[in-house]
Design an enzyme around this catalytic site. Structure first.
Site, PDB file in Angstrom:
ATOM      1  N   HIS A 159       0.682  -1.344  -0.075  1.00 44.26           N
ATOM      2  CA  HIS A 159      -0.075   0.147  -0.116  1.00 44.26           C
ATOM      3  C   HIS A 159       0.895   1.306  -0.151  1.00 44.26           C
ATOM      4  CE1 HIS A 159      -3.810  -1.898   1.523  1.00 44.26           C
ATOM      5  NE2 HIS A 159      -3.106  -2.980   1.252  1.00 44.26           N
ATOM      6  N   ASP A 183      -5.507   6.144   2.928  1.00 43.10           N
ATOM      7  CA  ASP A 183      -5.621   4.648   2.392  1.00 43.10           C
ATOM      8  C   ASP A 183      -7.179   4.345   2.847  1.00 43.10           C
ATOM      9  OD1 ASP A 183      -4.010   2.043   1.745  1.00 43.10           O
ATOM     10  OD2 ASP A 183      -5.782   1.407   2.879  1.00 43.10           O
TER      11      ASP A 183
END
Ligand SMILES: *[C@@H]1O[C@H](CO)[C@@H](O)[C@H](O)[C@H]1NC(C)=O
Ligand SMILES: *[C@@H]1O[C@H](CO)[C@@H](O)[C@H](O)[C@H]1NC(C)=O
Ligand SMILES: *[C@@H]1O[C@H](CO)[C@@H](O)[C@H](O)[C@H]1NC(C)=O
Length: 481
Positions: free
Chosen positions: A22, A119
């Protein structure tokens, strides 16, 4: 990377999740904004900050908060999912991210930016952004194709899946049969996050519009009714070998040795096998993979879990996962890498003919950029959707043919994929022939398209400019209020 001065810079905060897959692409994307002269700040923890690029760009900053190691019961320095090796620690990392929320909120409220890019695993950013009246963008490192598939399934739940678990994605631009159904808890975890994400200003995608394709760009905008900007491939923003090798963690092998070995091999003769950073394998499955590699007779670079074959491993232990004498017989033929590999550099080398991949999006995009065709072996989550984009939709790979959605990255599969099945898929691409040639050419074309996308006038470059303009307008309209 060159950077511009911007007369009215935006101030943007990036909050990546604490996992390499990520974090790496989101940091690359942050660098893109910085290179256009906007003030970008990455919010993370000290040990994660160590992996960030050292850059002369004064627009790029990092702000850290101490990781709550004691509160969640993790050893000092373990602050991301690479450092954690099981479900329990990954849960602790998640807990830590929840604890960090208060600190991050205080900081952001006291120093408000013009936009937050967070995120997907941080749904609470919605309230924060609303409170500050600023737009918020979401990133989860997925392909738009996978997001479309997840949303299609959320809107039209499957009622009549085949007993094998396979199902057709309902109301979708292509007729796509997914080999294995997601476990219920995975939907229960993802669907609410997706619902929140769809209330954001839009998704940021680490890919380029041509790879997801117009059908899915339109489907997302019109059918789902949400915005998405393709700003990638993020990995292409690192231009030098040093930058590429430093993507993520320091490699465990000598980059020089690895590359000079590759250079000594003919084009398209080497198989690269890696299943990403979060992967547990049973000894039996590793044994089948090793046997298939050896039987195929091709050169190889095989990335195995870090614990395998360290000095403490006895011969007896080793023979459980590696056929007896494998390393001696294959000294010239290949390299086994235990741990982190300089993946971008390996994929870029002309000797590499195919990549056996778990279809994690980060790895998939890296292979697409390098124009390497793929042999797909998805393990869990959106990887099953990515597989279909790679094979059926874009025609840049073939399937190994697995049909078992793992409950988690830390669990082994129940069904063993046999040596013969793996070898067959390898031969389909490596032995040549019309199909292999077509796939290889197609993969190379997408590699070119990837490069064009990030250049001036390319689709990702244009998406970035449009997004920046839109954020500037939102900022201007806010200051008028
Ligand atoms: C992401 O990128 C790095 C660096 O290129 C690669 O080595 C790694 O396997 C990828 N991580 C995941 C989780 O796919
Ligand atoms: C992940 O954590 C380890 C320590 O456990 C650290 O060495 C590494 O640099 C971190 N990696 C990333 C990509 O954040
Ligand atoms: C991004 O680029 C694609 C391809 O050029 C285009 O179709 C799409 O509308 C753009 N997205 C946005 C949000 O502007």
């Amino acid at each position: 990377m060159a950077f511009e001065e911007e007369p009215q810079p935006l101030k943007i905060y990036f909050i990546p999740y604490l996992a390499a897959g990520h974090m790496i692409p989101l940091v690359d994307i942050a660098m893109l904004f910085a290179s256009h002269g906007h003030h970008t700040t990455i919010i993370t923890t000290p040990s994660n900050a160590k992996t960030l690029p050292t850059t002369p760009n004064h627009h790029f900053r990092v702000h850290t908060f101490d990781f709550p190691s004691q509160e969640v019961g993790l050893p000092d320095g373990v602050e991301n999912l690479t450092g954690s090796t099981d479900l329990e620690s990954s849960w602790k990392i998640y807990q830590a991210s929840v604890i960090l929320r208060n600190n991050i909120e205080d900081f952001v409220e006291q120093n408000p930016p013009d936009c937050i890019v967070a995120d997907f695993l941080y749904p609470w950013v919605e309230d924060l952004a609303n409170k500050l009246h600023i737009p918020w963008l979401v990133f989860n490192g997925f392909s738009l194709f996978a997001i479309c598939a997840m949303e299609a399934l959320k809107a039209h739940p499957i009622v009549d899946a085949h007993p094998s678990g396979s199902f057709v994605i309902p109301n979708f631009p292509h007729h796509i049969t997914i080999n294995s159904a997601p476990p219920q808890f995975s939907k229960e975890f993802m669907d609410p996050l997706l619902t929140v994400a769809l209330r954001s200003h839009g998704f940021i995608i680490n890919s380029f519009a041509e790879l997801d394709g117009e059908e899915y760009v339109n489907y997302y905008h019109k059918t789902i009714g949400h915005k998405a900007w393709h700003l990638g491939p993020a990995s292409l923003t690192r231009r030098t070998n040093k930058e590429k090798a430093e993507r993520g963690e320091k490699s465990v092998v000598s980059v020089h040795e690895c590359l000079s070995w590759l250079n000594s091999n003919p084009p398209n003769s080497v198989l690269y096998i890696s299943f990403g950073t979060l992967c547990y394998w049973s000894d039996k499955q590793l044994y089948e993979i090793a046997s298939a590699i050896e039987a195929s007779g091709y050169g190889f670079i095989w990335v195995v879990p870090e614990k395998k074959g360290n000095e403490e491993e006895s011969e007896e232990e080793q023979e459980k996962w590696l056929p007896k004498g494998f390393e001696e017989r294959n000294r010239e033929k290949g390299i086994i890498i235990r741990g982190w590999a300089p993946q971008v550099l390996i994929l870029d080398n002309p000797a590499v003919g195919a990549f056996i991949t778990h279809c994690g999006w980060n790895s998939t995009v890296e292979a697409v950029c390098a124009g390497v065709s793929m042999i797909t072996w998805p393990l869990h989550s959106e990887q099953y959707y990515n597989e279909k984009l790679i094979t059926e939709v874009r025609g840049i790979g073939v399937e190994v043919g697995v049909a078992e959605w793992r409950i988690s990255a830390y669990r082994e599969n129940e069904k063993l994929v046999s040596k013969d099945v793996i070898e067959k898929a390898v031969r389909r691409l490596m032995d040549g022939g019309d199909e292999a040639e077509r796939i290889r050419q197609c993969a190379q074309e997408y590699g070119k398209k990837a490069r064009q996308a990030i250049q001036e006038g390319g689709s990702s470059h244009k998406n970035l400019t449009t997004l920046i303009e839109e954020l500037k307008q939102l900022k201007a309209s806010k200051s008028l209020q």
